[in-house]
Design a protein around this motif. Structure first.
Motif, PDB file in Angstrom:
ATOM      1  N   ILE A   1       0.996  -1.327   0.128  1.00  0.00           N
ATOM      2  CA  ILE A   1      -0.201   0.045  -0.136  1.00  0.00           C
ATOM      3  C   ILE A   1       0.785   1.362   0.049  1.00  0.00           C
ATOM      4  CG2 ILE A   1      -1.753   1.314   1.401  1.00  0.00           C
ATOM      5  CD1 ILE A   1      -2.853  -1.459   2.201  1.00  0.00           C
TER       6      ILE A   1
ATOM      7  N   ALA B   1      -1.111   6.969  -2.163  1.00  0.00           N
ATOM      8  CA  ALA B   1      -1.584   6.409  -0.922  1.00  0.00           C
ATOM      9  C   ALA B   1      -0.864   6.822   0.261  1.00  0.00           C
ATOM     10  CB  ALA B   1      -1.577   5.013  -1.181  1.00  0.00           C
TER      11      ALA B   1
ATOM     12  N   THR C   1      -7.668  -2.159   6.047  1.00  0.00           N
ATOM     13  CA  THR C   1      -7.486  -3.420   5.757  1.00  0.00           C
ATOM     14  C   THR C   1      -7.821  -4.060   7.615  1.00  0.00           C
ATOM     15  OG1 THR C   1      -5.177  -3.239   6.044  1.00  0.00           O
ATOM     16  CG2 THR C   1      -5.861  -3.256   3.879  1.00  0.00           C
TER      17      THR C   1
ATOM     18  N   THR D   1      -4.032  -3.546  -5.449  1.00  0.00           N
ATOM     19  CA  THR D   1      -3.966  -2.024  -5.739  1.00  0.00           C
ATOM     20  C   THR D   1      -5.284  -1.755  -6.535  1.00  0.00           C
ATOM     21  OG1 THR D   1      -1.429  -2.142  -5.841  1.00  0.00           O
ATOM     22  CG2 THR D   1      -2.566  -0.578  -7.209  1.00  0.00           C
TER      23      THR D   1
ATOM     24  N   ILE E   1      -7.868  -1.236  -3.990  1.00  0.00           N
ATOM     25  CA  ILE E   1      -7.916   0.009  -3.123  1.00  0.00           C
ATOM     26  C   ILE E   1      -8.021   1.400  -3.907  1.00  0.00           C
ATOM     27  CG2 ILE E   1      -6.031   1.381  -2.000  1.00  0.00           C
ATOM     28  CD1 ILE E   1      -5.010  -1.077  -0.824  1.00  0.00           C
TER      29      ILE E   1
END
Length: 355
Positions: A9, A15, A40, A113, A116
């Protein structure tokens, strides 16, 4: 696992990891103070497990709830627990496998990825405090689809449903609302690993009036039955001269981005023309748009889930922007529309969803 996730992440452009937690209570406290967009969450944690955290998050105002990616093992128990987490509000699942996410696990990294990014974009495109918006088609292409549809009197022979991120609870809501005497079969392509699609079929078979099975190659498609495509495989319907169709379950095309592929399923329904109904539910990406266009070209009916009720308005949006959606509906509206095909059936109320 926490270190592996943090590494992946942290490498996503834009991010920012605002915090980590050592147990459920600590995590809940940090969620309330840091207000992250995405969390998460492990199911197994000391003091307060993942289910407990999800139940607490449901008490927060909608605008303050983060999107949750639940971490699950690829086992029967893990998949059933993950499905419960989705019913409690989790958006999607991360397989709890540090090896696949670690060195050499490029596909898993790309998948995480993508999830997210899609959840972040969805959260900020359609904030919970905004008023409902009309669907917008691509400029110069097609008009927005209707917000209602009347299926009464339609000679539908098969229902084909495609679903991805956020889809299992919606799928459950729809199927639990349908009666045992539904006069046609339902085939589902849900983007999940095989262990999860098997668990979905087992739970739905227990909870639904319909018979639900984990699909196998060359199964006859029977009225009042639901066929869940196994993860990693594709399903297609194959009509025959006697008016009954069979289900083809196979690995090809092996290079498909999603397995099962919603495009493959819907495209096979085009052979039935106006006798096929396609439904595209919440999910990231554009899987289903090509198949929906094939159905639309053959005068089949395609319903897309509306933007406001989607966890990720990706797949339905692609169908709308392709000009292939006959209507864009909320899950309760989809339930009501499909029930018109069996006017004397008695299904469960569309709002019911067992925990």
């Amino acid at each position: 696992m926490r270190k592996v996730l943090s590494s992946i992440i942290g490498g996503i452009p834009g991010a920012v990891i605002v915090g980590t937690a050592y147990d459920g209570r600590d995590g809940l406290s940090k969620i309330r103070s840091l207000r992250p967009d995405i969390v998460t969450l492990d199911i197994e944690m000391p003091h307060l497990d993942g289910m407990g955290v999800l139940q607490e998050l449901r008490l927060l105002p909608v605008a303050e709830r983060p999107a949750v990616l639940i971490c699950s093992t690829l086992t029967s128990a893990g998949s059933h627990a993950a499905l419960k987490a989705l019913r409690l509000g989790a958006s999607d699942v991360i397989l709890k496998d540090p090896h696949s996410l670690g060195a050499g696990g490029d596909a898993a990294k790309v998948d995480l990825t993508g999830k997210i990014k899609a959840l972040y974009e969805s959260k900020h495109r359609c904030p919970a405090t905004s008023a409902p918006r009309a669907s917008v088609a691509t400029p110069g292409s097609h008009a927005s689809p209707p917000r209602t549809i009347d299926l009464s009197g339609k000679a539908i022979e098969v229902i084909l449903i495609g679903s991805s991120t956020g889809g299992p609870p919606v799928l459950e809501q729809i199927l639990m609302a349908l009666p045992a005497d539904l006069p046609m079969p339902v085939v589902v392509a849900q983007h999940m690993p095989r262990m999860f699609t098997k668990s979905i079929s087992e739970r739905l078979d227990e909870e639904c009036a319909l018979s639900v099975v984990h699909a196998e190659h060359e199964m006859p498609l029977l009225p009042g039955s639901v066929y869940i495509t196994p993860g990693g495989l594709h399903s297609r319907i194959k009509p025959n001269a006697k008016g009954r169709a069979t289900l083809i379950v196979a690995e090809d095309p092996k290079g498909a981005l999603y397995k099962p592929s919603v495009d493959e399923l819907l495209a096979s329904g085009a052979a039935l023309g106006p006798r096929a109904l396609g439904i595209v539910l919440t999910g990231m990406g554009a899987d289903g748009a090509i198949g929906a266009k094939a159905m639309h070209a053959s005068k089949g009916i395609v319903i897309a889930q509306d933007a406001e009720s989607c966890v990720v308005y990706g797949m339905p949006r692609a169908v709308v922007e392709a000009g292939a959606a006959s209507a864009q509906l909320t899950p309760p509206q989809i339930c009501a529309a499909v029930r018109q095909l069996a006017p004397f059936g008695q299904g469960r109320p569309s709002s019911q969803s067992a925990a």
